[in-house]
Motif scaffolding. Structure first.
Motif, short mmCIF file in Angstrom:
data_model
loop_
_atom_site.label_atom_id
_atom_site.label_comp_id
_atom_site.label_asym_id
_atom_site.label_seq_id
_atom_site.Cartn_x
_atom_site.Cartn_y
_atom_site.Cartn_z
N ARG A 114 16.69 8.77 33.48
CA ARG A 114 15.38 8.10 33.60
C ARG A 114 14.27 9.13 33.80
N ASP A 115 14.57 10.19 34.51
CA ASP A 115 13.58 11.24 34.70
C ASP A 115 13.21 11.90 33.36
N ALA A 116 14.21 12.05 32.50
CA ALA A 116 13.95 12.63 31.18
C ALA A 116 13.04 11.69 30.36
N ILE A 117 13.31 10.39 30.47
CA ILE A 117 12.47 9.40 29.78
C ILE A 117 11.06 9.43 30.36
N ARG A 118 10.99 9.56 31.68
CA ARG A 118 9.70 9.63 32.36
C ARG A 118 8.87 10.80 31.85
N GLU A 119 9.49 11.95 31.64
CA GLU A 119 8.77 13.11 31.14
C GLU A 119 8.20 12.86 29.74
N GLU A 120 8.97 12.14 28.93
CA GLU A 120 8.46 11.83 27.58
C GLU A 120 7.29 10.85 27.67
N ILE A 121 7.36 9.90 28.59
CA ILE A 121 6.26 8.95 28.77
C ILE A 121 5.00 9.68 29.23
N ILE A 122 5.16 10.67 30.09
CA ILE A 122 3.99 11.46 30.53
C ILE A 122 3.36 12.16 29.33
N GLN A 123 4.21 12.71 28.46
CA GLN A 123 3.69 13.37 27.26
C GLN A 123 2.96 12.38 26.35
N LEU A 124 3.52 11.17 26.25
CA LEU A 124 2.87 10.13 25.44
C LEU A 124 1.53 9.74 26.04
N ALA A 125 1.48 9.65 27.38
CA ALA A 125 0.23 9.29 28.05
C ALA A 125 -0.83 10.36 27.84
N GLU A 126 -0.42 11.62 27.91
CA GLU A 126 -1.38 12.70 27.69
C GLU A 126 -1.86 12.73 26.24
N HIS A 127 -0.96 12.39 25.33
CA HIS A 127 -1.37 12.32 23.92
C HIS A 127 -2.34 11.16 23.70
N LEU A 128 -2.12 10.07 24.41
CA LEU A 128 -3.02 8.92 24.31
C LEU A 128 -4.42 9.28 24.80
N VAL A 129 -4.50 10.15 25.80
CA VAL A 129 -5.81 10.62 26.27
C VAL A 129 -6.53 11.35 25.14
N GLN A 130 -5.80 12.18 24.41
CA GLN A 130 -6.41 12.90 23.28
C GLN A 130 -6.92 11.91 22.22
N ILE A 131 -6.15 10.85 21.99
CA ILE A 131 -6.58 9.83 21.03
C ILE A 131 -7.85 9.15 21.52
N ALA A 132 -7.86 8.80 22.80
CA ALA A 132 -9.02 8.12 23.39
C ALA A 132 -10.27 9.00 23.33
N ASN A 133 -10.08 10.32 23.31
CA ASN A 133 -11.20 11.26 23.28
C ASN A 133 -11.53 11.71 21.86
N THR A 134 -11.11 10.94 20.87
CA THR A 134 -11.42 11.26 19.47
C THR A 134 -12.93 11.32 19.27
N SER A 135 -13.37 12.31 18.51
CA SER A 135 -14.81 12.46 18.26
C SER A 135 -15.06 12.64 16.77
N TYR A 161 -4.90 10.52 32.08
CA TYR A 161 -4.46 9.12 32.07
C TYR A 161 -4.49 8.47 33.45
N THR A 162 -4.84 9.22 34.47
CA THR A 162 -4.88 8.64 35.82
C THR A 162 -6.30 8.37 36.31
N THR A 163 -7.29 8.88 35.61
CA THR A 163 -8.69 8.73 36.05
C THR A 163 -9.36 7.58 35.30
N PRO A 164 -10.39 6.99 35.91
CA PRO A 164 -11.06 5.85 35.27
C PRO A 164 -11.89 6.26 34.06
N TYR A 165 -12.26 5.27 33.28
CA TYR A 165 -13.07 5.42 32.09
C TYR A 165 -14.44 5.98 32.45
N GLN A 166 -14.93 6.96 31.69
CA GLN A 166 -16.20 7.63 31.98
C GLN A 166 -17.37 7.15 31.11
N GLY A 167 -17.07 6.39 30.06
CA GLY A 167 -18.14 5.90 29.19
C GLY A 167 -18.76 4.62 29.72
N ASP A 168 -19.47 3.89 28.85
CA ASP A 168 -19.99 2.58 29.24
C ASP A 168 -19.37 1.50 28.35
#
Length: 290
Positions: A107-128, A148-155
């Protein structure tokens, strides 16, 4: 009325000057390719020409607005498509991680992959695009998420653009309405995997992932319908511009063959008037005395 040499000469010069002006106008039309070079050439046609030019400029601005919105939506759709792939992978891992036969190291190995997915999702959310963040609402110069742990900064505002007279369309989506649910689901999943809470992972957290996926698909469908509308609007303006360009050409552009023919005729008229003038002015009283 008594005719004098001075009157004859003045009339001749006036007529020669008028013929020369006509000749010069035809020459200028051939040089520029335009029938109307000043409003005084044809006031009515000049007014219609300005009206068509105004319509063409307005339509070009609308097309430019539409292109900007289409580029934004295209980029947004690509980002949401990638987001959907991330969430689908997370869902697969959630189902796998909820298997009670796995030990904590797995489960820890799966958790590490989920963290990577979450960080990649941040990059997607910051698309410019062009240095502007597409998911920040009106705050396009502000990065919407730092991690992925901090709140949204836009409006929460939607960008809109005028695509026709008094008609606007919203072409952006603020990131909080798309990504907040996804980040919450991924954070819960990371926590469930860390604590081995398989019951919550297979029920509440999995449902949150499904909600985030459905939310993503819903916004993708909405953007797709707007993109289609923009494409239709653009085609309509292109057709209108072609028609108005043709009408403008009929008003402004010279018929080369006809203008050349008129020019030659006017040259003959001018030469004839010069020859006639020479014959009229040449005799004097001395000629008759002889």
């Amino acid at each position: 009325m008594r005719l004098t040499n001075s009157l004859i000469v003045n009339n001749l010069m006036k007529d020669l000057n008028n013929n020369l002006k006509k000749l010069d106008r035809l020459n200028y039309q051939l040089a520029t390719g335009k029938k109307i070079n000043t409003p005084s050439d044809d006031p009515i046609s000049a007014l219609r020409s300005m009206q068509y030019q105004t319509i063409l400029k307005q339509n070009e601005q609308y097309i430019e607005n539409i292109d900007q919105a289409m580029d934004w939506i295209d980029t947004s759709e690509m980002a949401l498509n990638e987001m959907n792939s991330v969430l689908q992978r997370a869902r697969e891992l959630a189902i796998y991680g909820a298997n009670e036969t796995l030990d904590q190291s797995q489960r820890d190995a799966i958790r590490e992959e989920i963290i990577q997915l979450a960080e990649h999702l941040v990059q997607i959310a910051n698309t410019s695009i062009g240095g502007r963040f597409i998911f920040s609402g009106h705050k396009t110069t502000t990065k919407p998420y730092t991690d992925y742990t901090t709140p949204y900064q836009g409006d929460s505002e939607y960008l809109s653009v005028e695509i026709s007279k008094n008609i606007e369309i919203e072409y952006s989506v603020p990131g909080n309405v798309i990504f907040d649910k996804a980040f919450e689901a991924l954070r819960d999943m990371i926590n469930d995997l860390s604590t081995g809470n398989t019951n919550n992972l297979s029920s509440v957290t999995l449902q949150k992932l499904d909600d985030a996926i459905n939310n993503c698909l819903s916004f993708r469908a909405n953007l797709g319908s707007k993109l289609k509308r923009l494409e239709l609007a653009r085609h309509r303006f292109e057709d209108v511009n072609i028609k108005h360009t043709q009408l403008l050409s009929e008003i402004e552009d010279v018929d080369i063959a006809e203008t050349i023919m008129n020019l030659r005729m006017q040259e003959n008229v001018y030469r004839a008037s010069l020859a006639a003038g020479a014959r009229i002015i040449q005799p004097s009283l001395v000629d008759f005395i002889k």
